[in-house]
Design a protein around this motif. Structure first.
Motif, PDB file in Angstrom:
ATOM      1  N   MET A  57       1.783   3.264  -1.716  1.00  0.00           N
ATOM      2  CA  MET A  57       2.894   2.823  -2.554  1.00  0.00           C
ATOM      3  C   MET A  57       2.711   1.397  -3.058  1.00  0.00           C
ATOM      4  O   MET A  57       1.998   0.599  -2.466  1.00  0.00           O
ATOM      5  N   GLY A  58       3.386   1.114  -4.160  1.00  0.00           N
ATOM      6  CA  GLY A  58       3.417  -0.215  -4.737  1.00  0.00           C
ATOM      7  C   GLY A  58       4.791  -0.459  -5.335  1.00  0.00           C
ATOM      8  O   GLY A  58       5.526   0.477  -5.635  1.00  0.00           O
ATOM      9  N   SER A  59       5.132  -1.700  -5.498  1.00  0.00           N
ATOM     10  CA  SER A  59       6.401  -2.078  -6.099  1.00  0.00           C
ATOM     11  C   SER A  59       6.100  -2.969  -7.289  1.00  0.00           C
ATOM     12  O   SER A  59       5.388  -3.957  -7.171  1.00  0.00           O
ATOM     13  N   TYR A  60       6.636  -2.597  -8.435  1.00  0.00           N
ATOM     14  CA  TYR A  60       6.407  -3.350  -9.661  1.00  0.00           C
ATOM     15  C   TYR A  60       7.762  -3.855 -10.144  1.00  0.00           C
ATOM     16  O   TYR A  60       8.637  -3.061 -10.452  1.00  0.00           O
ATOM     17  N   GLU A 102       7.302 -16.844 -13.849  1.00  0.00           N
ATOM     18  CA  GLU A 102       7.080 -15.524 -13.251  1.00  0.00           C
ATOM     19  C   GLU A 102       8.084 -14.556 -13.873  1.00  0.00           C
ATOM     20  O   GLU A 102       9.282 -14.669 -13.672  1.00  0.00           O
ATOM     21  N   ILE A 103       7.573 -13.610 -14.646  1.00  0.00           N
ATOM     22  CA  ILE A 103       8.460 -12.626 -15.269  1.00  0.00           C
ATOM     23  C   ILE A 103       8.370 -11.277 -14.578  1.00  0.00           C
ATOM     24  O   ILE A 103       9.121 -10.366 -14.895  1.00  0.00           O
ATOM     25  N   GLY A 104       7.459 -11.162 -13.647  1.00  0.00           N
ATOM     26  CA  GLY A 104       7.332  -9.913 -12.903  1.00  0.00           C
ATOM     27  C   GLY A 104       6.410 -10.116 -11.731  1.00  0.00           C
ATOM     28  O   GLY A 104       5.776 -11.160 -11.579  1.00  0.00           O
ATOM     29  N   HIS A 105       6.370  -9.123 -10.880  1.00  0.00           N
ATOM     30  CA  HIS A 105       5.495  -9.204  -9.713  1.00  0.00           C
ATOM     31  C   HIS A 105       5.107  -7.806  -9.263  1.00  0.00           C
ATOM     32  O   HIS A 105       5.742  -6.819  -9.624  1.00  0.00           O
ATOM     33  N   ILE A 106       4.046  -7.749  -8.474  1.00  0.00           N
ATOM     34  CA  ILE A 106       3.548  -6.486  -7.932  1.00  0.00           C
ATOM     35  C   ILE A 106       3.317  -6.685  -6.440  1.00  0.00           C
ATOM     36  O   ILE A 106       2.725  -7.684  -6.024  1.00  0.00           O
ATOM     37  N   PHE A 107       3.812  -5.745  -5.651  1.00  0.00           N
ATOM     38  CA  PHE A 107       3.542  -5.754  -4.219  1.00  0.00           C
ATOM     39  C   PHE A 107       2.824  -4.468  -3.851  1.00  0.00           C
ATOM     40  O   PHE A 107       3.299  -3.381  -4.180  1.00  0.00           O
ATOM     41  N   LYS A 108       1.697  -4.569  -3.177  1.00  0.00           N
ATOM     42  CA  LYS A 108       1.029  -3.388  -2.651  1.00  0.00           C
ATOM     43  C   LYS A 108       1.638  -3.119  -1.282  1.00  0.00           C
ATOM     44  O   LYS A 108       1.516  -3.918  -0.363  1.00  0.00           O
ATOM     45  N   LEU A 109       2.321  -1.991  -1.159  1.00  0.00           N
ATOM     46  CA  LEU A 109       3.020  -1.655   0.082  1.00  0.00           C
ATOM     47  C   LEU A 109       2.180  -0.806   1.022  1.00  0.00           C
ATOM     48  O   LEU A 109       2.527  -0.629   2.175  1.00  0.00           O
ATOM     49  N   GLY A 110       1.098  -0.267   0.504  1.00  0.00           N
ATOM     50  CA  GLY A 110       0.249   0.589   1.337  1.00  0.00           C
ATOM     51  C   GLY A 110       0.968   1.875   1.724  1.00  0.00           C
ATOM     52  O   GLY A 110       1.714   2.453   0.946  1.00  0.00           O
ATOM     53  N   THR A 111       0.774   2.308   2.961  1.00  0.00           N
ATOM     54  CA  THR A 111       1.368   3.575   3.416  1.00  0.00           C
ATOM     55  C   THR A 111       2.488   3.366   4.428  1.00  0.00           C
ATOM     56  O   THR A 111       3.011   4.341   4.984  1.00  0.00           O
ATOM     57  N   LYS A 112       2.880   2.117   4.656  1.00  0.00           N
ATOM     58  CA  LYS A 112       3.896   1.828   5.677  1.00  0.00           C
ATOM     59  C   LYS A 112       5.162   2.655   5.473  1.00  0.00           C
ATOM     60  O   LYS A 112       5.658   3.305   6.395  1.00  0.00           O
ATOM     61  N   TYR A 113       5.717   2.637   4.265  1.00  0.00           N
ATOM     62  CA  TYR A 113       6.983   3.327   4.015  1.00  0.00           C
ATOM     63  C   TYR A 113       6.790   4.823   3.823  1.00  0.00           C
ATOM     64  O   TYR A 113       7.620   5.624   4.245  1.00  0.00           O
ATOM     65  N   SER A 114       5.696   5.223   3.187  1.00  0.00           N
ATOM     66  CA  SER A 114       5.476   6.663   2.988  1.00  0.00           C
ATOM     67  C   SER A 114       5.249   7.364   4.331  1.00  0.00           C
ATOM     68  O   SER A 114       5.715   8.490   4.532  1.00  0.00           O
ATOM     69  N   GLU A 115       4.591   6.699   5.263  1.00  0.00           N
ATOM     70  CA  GLU A 115       4.419   7.298   6.595  1.00  0.00           C
ATOM     71  C   GLU A 115       5.764   7.414   7.309  1.00  0.00           C
ATOM     72  O   GLU A 115       6.060   8.437   7.917  1.00  0.00           O
ATOM     73  N   ALA A 116       6.593   6.377   7.187  1.00  0.00           N
ATOM     74  CA  ALA A 116       7.900   6.402   7.839  1.00  0.00           C
ATOM     75  C   ALA A 116       8.803   7.487   7.247  1.00  0.00           C
ATOM     76  O   ALA A 116       9.605   8.095   7.962  1.00  0.00           O
ATOM     77  N   MET A 117       8.655   7.758   5.935  1.00  0.00           N
ATOM     78  CA  MET A 117       9.503   8.752   5.273  1.00  0.00           C
ATOM     79  C   MET A 117       8.867  10.142   5.225  1.00  0.00           C
ATOM     80  O   MET A 117       9.476  11.090   4.753  1.00  0.00           O
ATOM     81  N   GLY A 118       7.625  10.226   5.661  1.00  0.00           N
ATOM     82  CA  GLY A 118       6.932  11.514   5.592  1.00  0.00           C
ATOM     83  C   GLY A 118       6.572  11.909   4.171  1.00  0.00           C
ATOM     84  O   GLY A 118       6.433  13.103   3.870  1.00  0.00           O
ATOM     85  N   ALA A 119       6.406  10.926   3.304  1.00  0.00           N
ATOM     86  CA  ALA A 119       6.032  11.199   1.906  1.00  0.00           C
ATOM     87  C   ALA A 119       4.529  11.374   1.831  1.00  0.00           C
ATOM     88  O   ALA A 119       3.773  10.430   2.037  1.00  0.00           O
ATOM     89  N   ARG A 120       4.115  12.602   1.517  1.00  0.00           N
ATOM     90  CA  ARG A 120       2.684  12.914   1.546  1.00  0.00           C
ATOM     91  C   ARG A 120       2.290  13.662   0.285  1.00  0.00           C
ATOM     92  O   ARG A 120       3.123  14.289  -0.369  1.00  0.00           O
ATOM     93  N   VAL A 121       1.007  13.584  -0.057  1.00  0.00           N
ATOM     94  CA  VAL A 121       0.439  14.320  -1.191  1.00  0.00           C
ATOM     95  C   VAL A 121      -0.854  14.974  -0.728  1.00  0.00           C
ATOM     96  O   VAL A 121      -1.405  14.632   0.328  1.00  0.00           O
ATOM     97  N   LEU A 122      -1.327  15.909  -1.525  1.00  0.00           N
ATOM     98  CA  LEU A 122      -2.624  16.534  -1.239  1.00  0.00           C
ATOM     99  C   LEU A 122      -3.699  15.778  -1.991  1.00  0.00           C
ATOM    100  O   LEU A 122      -3.559  15.497  -3.184  1.00  0.00           O
ATOM    101  N   ASP A 123      -4.798  15.449  -1.302  1.00  0.00           N
ATOM    102  CA  ASP A 123      -5.899  14.774  -1.974  1.00  0.00           C
ATOM    103  C   ASP A 123      -6.805  15.804  -2.653  1.00  0.00           C
ATOM    104  O   ASP A 123      -6.485  17.002  -2.690  1.00  0.00           O
ATOM    105  N   GLU A 124      -7.954  15.362  -3.179  1.00  0.00           N
ATOM    106  CA  GLU A 124      -8.867  16.249  -3.907  1.00  0.00           C
ATOM    107  C   GLU A 124      -9.373  17.398  -3.044  1.00  0.00           C
ATOM    108  O   GLU A 124      -9.681  18.482  -3.546  1.00  0.00           O
TER     109      GLU A 124
END
Length: 196
Positions: A65-68, A34-56
């Motif tokens: 969010m994801g972690s690589y 294993e030389i790397g990994h990816i975790f799909k974090l979803g919106t758990k942390y962005s909701e907690a931090m209020g990190a938002r974007v505008l959609d189309e």
């Protein structure tokens, strides 16, 4: 009792040659690193931090969010796993911490001067080099260079210098060639540059 189970699976270790559950082809079992990994974090942390974007449509949404992770330690471990022998690491030139080591095997003035000259010329040619001028026996210096896996070693000693030669050793396979002291840095530099 404590967990509502929605699905049961029969899980076991597979064996080489068994049929694939999807296509039926025989499975092949291989070792992997294993030389790397990816975790799909979803919106758990962005909701907690209020990190938002505008959609189309211009509506605010939490960031998905994801972690690589590709860590330096994992990369080094993978290289060592694939590139080693009984004496230690055999770094490929492209990732070696040093590309060459100049190893004087005596402390007389001529040997020291030749070793220092080769070392300086390697640096001038852009080769990452070490000068092993420790007060140690030649065998200790050679063993240490092999253990840490420096791709090229230039051995400078009074006997070979009297013949107008130094020894250039490639760590991988321990291929050895003789070169004139004034040409040794060029020989190593050409080999290193070809492998980079």
């Amino acid at each position: 009792r404590d967990i509502a189970v929605g699905r049961w699976l029969d899980v076991r270790r597979v064996n080489a040659g068994e049929g694939c559950a999807e296509c039926g082809a025989p499975l092949e079992v291989l070792k992997a690193i294993e030389i790397g990994h990816i975790f799909k974090l979803g919106t758990k942390y962005s909701e907690a931090m209020g990190a938002r974007v505008l959609d189309e449509a211009g509506q605010e949404r939490p960031i998905v969010m994801g972690s690589y992770g590709i860590g330096l330690g994992r990369q080094m471990a993978a290289v060592v796993e694939e590139h080693h022998d009984e004496a230690g690491i055999v770094w490929p030139v492209s990732v070696a911490p040093f590309e060459a080591v100049v190893t004087p095997v005596a402390a007389d003035a001529a040997t020291t001067a030749a070793a220092e000259s080769i070392y300086r010329e390697l640096l001038e040619r852009g080769i990452e080099a070490l000068l092993d001028d420790r007060d140690e026996r030649p065998g200790v210096k050679f063993a240490d260079a092999e253990l840490i896996g420096i791709p090229y070693r230039v051995t400078v000693g009074p006997r070979r210098l009297a013949e107008g030669k130094v020894e250039v050793v490639r760590r991988q396979g321990r291929a050895t060639q003789m070169a004139a002291p004034g040409e040794a840095a060029a020989v190593v530099a050409a080999a290193v540059i070809a492998e980079r």
